[in-house]
Design a protein around this motif. Structure first.
Motif, PDB file in Angstrom:
ATOM      1  N   TYR A 174       0.834  -1.207   0.000  1.00 60.04           N
ATOM      2  CA  TYR A 174       0.000   0.000   0.000  1.00 60.04           C
ATOM      3  C   TYR A 174       0.868   1.257   0.000  1.00 60.04           C
ATOM      4  O   TYR A 174       0.611   2.196  -0.764  1.00 60.04           O
ATOM      5  N   PHE A 175       1.900   1.280   0.847  1.00 59.92           N
ATOM      6  CA  PHE A 175       2.743   2.479   0.931  1.00 59.92           C
ATOM      7  C   PHE A 175       3.468   2.741  -0.383  1.00 59.92           C
ATOM      8  O   PHE A 175       3.554   3.878  -0.841  1.00 59.92           O
ATOM      9  N   VAL A 176       4.006   1.692  -0.984  1.00 59.11           N
ATOM     10  CA  VAL A 176       4.731   1.854  -2.244  1.00 59.11           C
ATOM     11  C   VAL A 176       3.815   2.421  -3.335  1.00 59.11           C
ATOM     12  O   VAL A 176       4.237   3.280  -4.123  1.00 59.11           O
ATOM     13  N   LYS A 177       2.591   1.960  -3.371  1.00 56.09           N
ATOM     14  CA  LYS A 177       1.672   2.394  -4.421  1.00 56.09           C
ATOM     15  C   LYS A 177       1.058   3.772  -4.143  1.00 56.09           C
ATOM     16  O   LYS A 177       0.816   4.542  -5.073  1.00 56.09           O
ATOM     17  N   SER A 178       0.824   4.068  -2.868  1.00 55.00           N
ATOM     18  CA  SER A 178       0.139   5.322  -2.530  1.00 55.00           C
ATOM     19  C   SER A 178       1.091   6.426  -2.068  1.00 55.00           C
ATOM     20  O   SER A 178       0.746   7.606  -2.137  1.00 55.00           O
ATOM     21  N   LYS A 179       2.285   6.008  -1.565  1.00 53.02           N
ATOM     22  CA  LYS A 179       3.255   6.946  -0.981  1.00 53.02           C
ATOM     23  C   LYS A 179       2.641   7.719   0.186  1.00 53.02           C
ATOM     24  O   LYS A 179       2.993   8.872   0.444  1.00 53.02           O
ATOM     25  N   ARG A 180       1.752   7.056   0.915  1.00 54.47           N
ATOM     26  CA  ARG A 180       1.090   7.639   2.090  1.00 54.47           C
ATOM     27  C   ARG A 180       1.234   6.680   3.262  1.00 54.47           C
ATOM     28  O   ARG A 180       0.920   5.488   3.133  1.00 54.47           O
ATOM     29  N   ILE A 181       1.680   7.187   4.396  1.00 55.96           N
ATOM     30  CA  ILE A 181       1.929   6.315   5.537  1.00 55.96           C
ATOM     31  C   ILE A 181       0.901   6.485   6.644  1.00 55.96           C
ATOM     32  O   ILE A 181       0.715   5.585   7.469  1.00 55.96           O
ATOM     33  N   LEU A 182       0.190   7.611   6.683  1.00 54.87           N
ATOM     34  CA  LEU A 182      -0.736   7.848   7.788  1.00 54.87           C
ATOM     35  C   LEU A 182      -1.865   6.817   7.869  1.00 54.87           C
ATOM     36  O   LEU A 182      -2.210   6.379   8.980  1.00 54.87           O
ATOM     37  N   PRO A 183      -2.476   6.373   6.752  1.00 57.68           N
ATOM     38  CA  PRO A 183      -3.493   5.313   6.864  1.00 57.68           C
ATOM     39  C   PRO A 183      -2.938   4.031   7.491  1.00 57.68           C
ATOM     40  O   PRO A 183      -3.645   3.347   8.243  1.00 57.68           O
ATOM     41  N   VAL A 184      -1.675   3.719   7.197  1.00 53.55           N
ATOM     42  CA  VAL A 184      -1.047   2.535   7.789  1.00 53.55           C
ATOM     43  C   VAL A 184      -0.857   2.738   9.288  1.00 53.55           C
ATOM     44  O   VAL A 184      -1.096   1.827  10.089  1.00 53.55           O
ATOM     45  N   ILE A 185      -0.430   3.945   9.675  1.00 51.62           N
ATOM     46  CA  ILE A 185      -0.271   4.248  11.104  1.00 51.62           C
ATOM     47  C   ILE A 185      -1.607   4.119  11.827  1.00 51.62           C
ATOM     48  O   ILE A 185      -1.689   3.571  12.932  1.00 51.62           O
ATOM     49  N   ILE A 186      -2.676   4.606  11.201  1.00 51.60           N
ATOM     50  CA  ILE A 186      -4.010   4.553  11.816  1.00 51.60           C
ATOM     51  C   ILE A 186      -4.443   3.114  12.066  1.00 51.60           C
ATOM     52  O   ILE A 186      -4.899   2.765  13.168  1.00 51.60           O
ATOM     53  N   ILE A 187      -4.302   2.247  11.069  1.00 55.69           N
ATOM     54  CA  ILE A 187      -4.745   0.868  11.241  1.00 55.69           C
ATOM     55  C   ILE A 187      -3.818   0.101  12.181  1.00 55.69           C
ATOM     56  O   ILE A 187      -4.266  -0.757  12.956  1.00 55.69           O
ATOM     57  N   HIS A 188      -2.525   0.420  12.160  1.00 53.09           N
ATOM     58  CA  HIS A 188      -1.577  -0.189  13.111  1.00 53.09           C
ATOM     59  C   HIS A 188      -1.958   0.219  14.530  1.00 53.09           C
ATOM     60  O   HIS A 188      -1.960  -0.607  15.452  1.00 53.09           O
TER      61      HIS A 188
END
Length: 218
Positions: free
Chosen positions: A190-204
């Protein structure tokens, strides 16, 4: 230009060595020996908070010295981040269902998580809130960004980030580590394709809070 590249490579090594290598060593030791050290829960959380804040501070300082900022590794808020986090959760949920259908062993409870089975204190909560930022900014956003800069291959960056993060979760046991490794792999793609990390932080953060409420003593 070559000097700048060398500095970036050294900085990547320095940050991973300081922030992640102790976690990997401790995890592998527990995985091999199965012996968990005795410690006070609050002292563990306090030490982890200090360690993770220092690591994030070093990351910020390194990026600033290079004329860069956290936005360049995908850390900025957008209104759609919550929806992206929900989609990520749904994807991980379906992967979990499929994994359980293939092998019930994927529901195996993690080992060596007694430090989470304690009273929910302010230090416990602060650790839970900081940890997703520590892991996702350093091991995923920063590491993948730098590896892509040097190697130019997304696939290698995704695999490297996933393996690093999975390695320091081996203390939970092989099967639980493999399961979270699949989740980390999805996060990295997801990060590689979107270049966005905040959604990953939220779900983590959501998963960490869930673990706290399920395992912690009220």
């Amino acid at each position: 230009m070559k000097a700048d590249a060398n500095i970036r490579l050294f900085s990547l090594f320095l940050i991973l060595f300081f922030s992640i290598s102790p976690l990997v060593i401790n995890s592998l030791t527990l995985f091999v020996t199965g012996n968990s050290a005795e410690y006070s829960a609050d002292s563990h959380f306090i030490f982890s908070i200090i360690w993770e804040v220092l690591s994030l501070g070093i990351l910020y300082f390194v990026l600033k010295k290079q004329g860069r900022n956290l936005q360049e590794i995908g850390f900025e808020f957008r209104k759609t981040d919550i929806w992206h986090a929900i989609v990520l959760y749904i994807a991980i949920y379906f992967v979990y269902i499929i994994a359980i259908a293939i092998s019930p062993n994927f529901s195996q409870a993690p080992r060596n998580v007694d430090f989470l089975k304690t009273n929910i204190s302010i230090f416990y909560v602060v650790f839970i809130l900081i940890n997703p930022f520590f892991e996702e900014l350093i091991v995923r956003a920063y590491t993948i960004t730098e590896l892509k800069f040097f190697i130019k291959k997304e696939e290698f960056s995704v695999i490297a980030s996933t393996l690093i993060q999975t390695s320091y979760h081996l203390y939970q046991g092989l099967i639980p580590a493999l399961y979270v490794g699949i989740m980390f792999f999805i996060f990295s793609i997801y990060f590689v394709k979107s270049k966005r990390i905040l959604p990953v932080i939220i779900i983590h953060l959501f998963f960490d809070l869930l673990a706290m409420f399920n395992l912690g003593k009220k």
